[in-house]
Design an enzyme around this catalytic site. Structure first.
Site, PDB file in Angstrom:
ATOM      1  N   ASP A 324      34.578  38.939  39.858  1.00 32.63           N
ATOM      2  CA  ASP A 324      35.971  39.398  39.943  1.00 32.63           C
ATOM      3  C   ASP A 324      36.107  40.767  40.606  1.00 32.63           C
ATOM      4  O   ASP A 324      35.133  41.497  40.775  1.00 32.63           O
ATOM      5  CB  ASP A 324      36.570  39.443  38.528  1.00 32.63           C
ATOM      6  CG  ASP A 324      38.074  39.621  38.557  1.00 32.63           C
ATOM      7  OD1 ASP A 324      38.701  39.279  39.578  1.00 32.63           O
ATOM      8  OD2 ASP A 324      38.637  40.103  37.553  1.00 32.63           O
ATOM      9  N   GLU A 327      37.702  42.357  45.962  1.00 36.78           N
ATOM     10  CA  GLU A 327      38.376  42.511  47.280  1.00 36.78           C
ATOM     11  C   GLU A 327      37.781  43.688  48.039  1.00 36.78           C
ATOM     12  O   GLU A 327      37.732  43.606  49.271  1.00 36.78           O
ATOM     13  CB  GLU A 327      39.886  42.701  47.076  1.00 36.78           C
ATOM     14  CG  GLU A 327      40.588  41.479  46.517  1.00 36.78           C
ATOM     15  CD  GLU A 327      40.212  41.149  45.074  1.00 36.78           C
ATOM     16  OE1 GLU A 327      39.948  42.103  44.307  1.00 36.78           O
ATOM     17  OE2 GLU A 327      40.148  39.972  44.723  1.00 36.78           O
ATOM     18  N   ASP A 437      45.241  35.777  40.172  1.00 39.34           N
ATOM     19  CA  ASP A 437      46.203  36.041  39.093  1.00 39.34           C
ATOM     20  C   ASP A 437      47.582  35.491  39.411  1.00 39.34           C
ATOM     21  O   ASP A 437      48.449  36.200  39.905  1.00 39.34           O
ATOM     22  CB  ASP A 437      46.314  37.547  38.854  1.00 39.34           C
ATOM     23  CG  ASP A 437      45.010  38.127  38.349  1.00 39.34           C
ATOM     24  OD1 ASP A 437      44.123  37.356  37.961  1.00 39.34           O
ATOM     25  OD2 ASP A 437      44.889  39.360  38.350  1.00 39.34           O
TER      26      ASP A 437
END
Ligand code: GLC
Length: 684
Positions: A324, A327, A437
């Site tokens: 997670d 990015e 999300d």
């Protein structure tokens, strides 16, 4: 007939998205024209005119043109009519006005009088204007002109996509248990919390194969640690769960906490494996634990080092992970925070007018994922220092590759579950993706459906959304409807955010419906798993838009809310609250299958045409194509309980003889090609 050509502009960075680099084509770029011109721009009535340099690739679209692809992004299956960005972004509000989500997937097919595929292998920010500036033009603008362009031609869209998938290599294959239903929530704090979840499912006989561990399992959000108070005997606990046929799947975050004495941090510093700032010091950002360094997963040695860290959890019996915040998401950088604090201080006691209030607000809002921060740290790629923003879209890919390469070494015989939030094409060889999300919104159920074929086109087969929605409060009907789609997606996980309504199935009133709905997934596993494996091994789509399969059918080409799943099934989920059913278009005669459970099935043959199909909350409806078979079985509580060959039953729409090629293996090993895994199932 199919053909791929590669063109190169400038000095592209090798992303390793493509397995075998083709020789450069010496000719001119086909289809597109490079437009380089100066234009006068005026920002407002009273602003000065400025000259702006425009430089983009342009393609003129006929009115019939549709554009498919771009993997994970907002809007429709047909991407025409909006401007998209290839720029991995941590943004939970997936609304139509956005331009990018967590992945950067630069492959698309232009389908019109001429049909071709385009892959832009470029790891920086890329703007894909698909009829936004001018309704009839595509404009493509990379931030810098250093990129590889691939043009793909073939007789059909499906052929072009297959050709592309061959180019980028085989999609990741998870262990079979990862097709089981999983429960997740940000906020499960302890062994006791997890036991309660498992109990809730098992007591209500709702099938379950996995419980996900979010950041709360760690000690102060430090990667590759387990909190000793809340999980005092972690490996025993993992074993205890295995006895219940539950796999625990921990999260791993990109940022490594800065803390003296924390081994991962100390090693990374010592070995010089973290990203550097402008002065050559380890770059400081902040995520969950506060200040962190980012492992330089684009540097081979650092990648190898970070990958080996997963061993700590593998050794305790863990068989799957989710990567997670890669990015990478940055809550703030140390430098920017300092400047912002200074500015805020200077505003103290000020009588702020509208502009100053806006500026004040933007100061704080602009702390997270600030584009300037992405320009302020560096990677070492093959010995050369490269500024992050130029390779931004490779970070999640690098992190997941780190894990994937390590698993090959550490567990060569075994499949390990891995999926990531951020991604780039190429990463699909090492793991799947979840869709990030989302929110408990009906529109996100539909967006989930629309992203499936686009992601498949880009190689991501193992995928799914947070079922029920991550942010916001779910309602029982939304969860039921979403599960009715989720039973068809390879990753079937219910996940929700801290502070939202609890959304484990057993917390609602219709427990029996949840049991039966999820049971249908387990019942359909022989088909779903077999279709997944064949799609992965043959570089094909698992989910196709109707337009790809019925390209001559004017209605089928318009359909954006039904999909074909493998060779036999068409799905058409309900995505509207309070709807009793929905309109469905059948491009050919099909058999409607109505399941209340795998034991309660009704079927009806329908001719080609438009229908309103009633779908009560308690039922799953899908359609079987002519001459096709769907193997299924009884339902159980976990995947391994299912697969007895003698239990296989067949649903079919075959008036005469029909055959189905059924793929079945042990679900763990890697001898995928073994011909023993293929069996013929026949009717009549
Ligand atoms: C990110 C993830 C989400 C997770 C949360 C806490 O927002 O996308 O799935 O629950 O972080 O770790």
């Amino acid at each position: 007939m199919s053909r791929i050509r590669r063109f190169s502009i400038g000095n592209p960075i090798d992303t390793e998205a493509v397995l075998k680099k083709l020789p450069k084509d010496k000719g001119g770029i086909p289809y597109f024209q490079r437009i380089q011109k100066m234009e006068v721009e005026k920002f407002s009535e009273d602003s000065q005119e400025t000259m702006v340099q425009r430089d983009y690739l342009s393609y003129v679209m006929g009115p019939e043109v549709k554009i498919y692809g771009l993997g994970e992004n907002v809007r429709g299956i047909d991407k025409r009519g909006w401007v998209y960005e290839s720029n991995c972004t941590d943004d939970p509000n997936h609304t139509e006005g956005k331009h990018a989500l967590y992945g950067a997937h630069n492959f698309f097919v232009v389908a019109g009088k001429e049909t071709f595929g385009v892959f832009l292998d470029y790891p920086g920010k890329l703007t894909l204007d698909f009829g936004y500036t001018r309704m009839d033009e595509i404009h493509i603008t990379p931030e810098e002109w250093n990129l590889d362009l691939y043009f793909l031609e073939g007789d059909t869209i499906l052929e072009i996509v297959k050709e592309f998938r061959r180019l980028v290599g085989r999609s990741y294959i998870p262990p079979r248990w990862a097709f089981g239903y999983g429960q997740s929530r940000w906020g499960y704090q302890s062994e006791a919390d997890i036991r309660a979840v498992v109990k809730g499912y098992r007591e209500n006989q709702i099938p379950l194969d996995a419980v996900y561990l979010d950041i709360d399992y760690m000690e102060e959000f430090k990667d590759f640690t387990v909190d000793q108070e809340r999980f005092p005997n972690f490996s025993d606990f993992v074993e205890e769960m295995k006895q219940e046929h539950i796999h625990l799947v921990p999260i791993i975050d990109a940022g490594v906490k800065i803390e003296e004495g924390y081994q991962v941090y100390e090693e990374g510093v010592k070995k010089d494996y973290f990203c550097k700032d402008q002065e050559g010091k380890d770059f400081v950002g902040a995520v969950w634990p506060g200040k962190v360094h980012f492992p330089d997963v684009l540097n081979k040695n650092a990648r190898k080092w970070f990958g080996k860290k997963y061993k700590y959890l593998l050794d305790q019996g863990i068989e799957g992970f989710w990567n997670d915040m890669n990015e990478p998401a940055i809550f703030y950088s140390e430098k920017n925070l300092e400047q912002v604090m200074k500015k805020i201080k200077s505003m103290k006691y000020k009588n702020m007018d509208m502009w100053e209030v806006f500026a004040f607000r933007d100061l704080v809002n602009g702390l997270a994922n600030n584009p300037e921060d992405y320009k302020s740290f560096y990677h070492k790629i093959n010995g050369t220092s490269v500024r992050h923003d130029k390779v931004h879209n490779l970070y999640g890919y690098g992190m997941t590759r780190a894990a994937g390469e390590a698993f090959e070494e550490l567990e060569p015989e075994k499949r390990i579950l891995m999926f990531s939030r951020a991604s780039y094409i190429g990463m699909h060889r090492y793991g799947g993706v979840w869709m990030g999300d989302n929110q408990s919104w009906w529109s996100h159920l539909l967006l989930n459906l629309k992203m499936l074929p686009s992601l498949n086109m880009c190689g991501f087969l193992y995928t799914g959304a947070d079922l029920g929605g991550f942010g916001s409060d779910v309602t029982e009907d939304l969860l039921l409807r979403w599960l009715a789609l989720g039973i068809f997606t390879p990753l079937m996980r219910n996940h929700s955010a801290l502070g939202t309504r609890e959304q484990e199935c057993y917390r609602f009133t219709q427990t029996e419906t949840f049991r039966k709905l999820i049971g249908i997934r387990y019942g359909l596993m022989p088909y779903l798993y077999s279709e997944y494996m064949k799609a992965a091994l043959r570089d094909e789509l698992l989910f196709s838009p109707l337009a790809f399969v019925y390209p001559e059918d004017d209605h089928a080409r318009e359909v954006e809310d039904q999909l074909l799943l493998g060779e036999s099934i068409m799905i058409a989920p309900v995505y509207t609250q309070n709807a009793k059913g929905r309109y469905v278009y059948l491009p050919e005669p099909m058999k409607l299958v109505r399941m209340r459970s795998v034991e309660e099935i009704e079927t009806e043959v329908l001719e080609k045409g438009h229908y309103y199909v009633e779908v009560p909350l308690e039922e799953v409806v899908f359609f079987i194509r002519p001459g096709k078979i769907v193997p299924y079985t009884k339902s159980g509580q976990f995947v391994e309980e299912e697969y007895q060959e003698k239990d296989i039953r067949l649903l079919h729409f075959a008036e005469e003889k029909a055959e189905y090629e059924w793929y079945q293996d042990d679900g763990y090993g890697k001898d995928y090609e073994n011909p023993k895994h293929y069996r013929k199932l026949q009717v009549k």
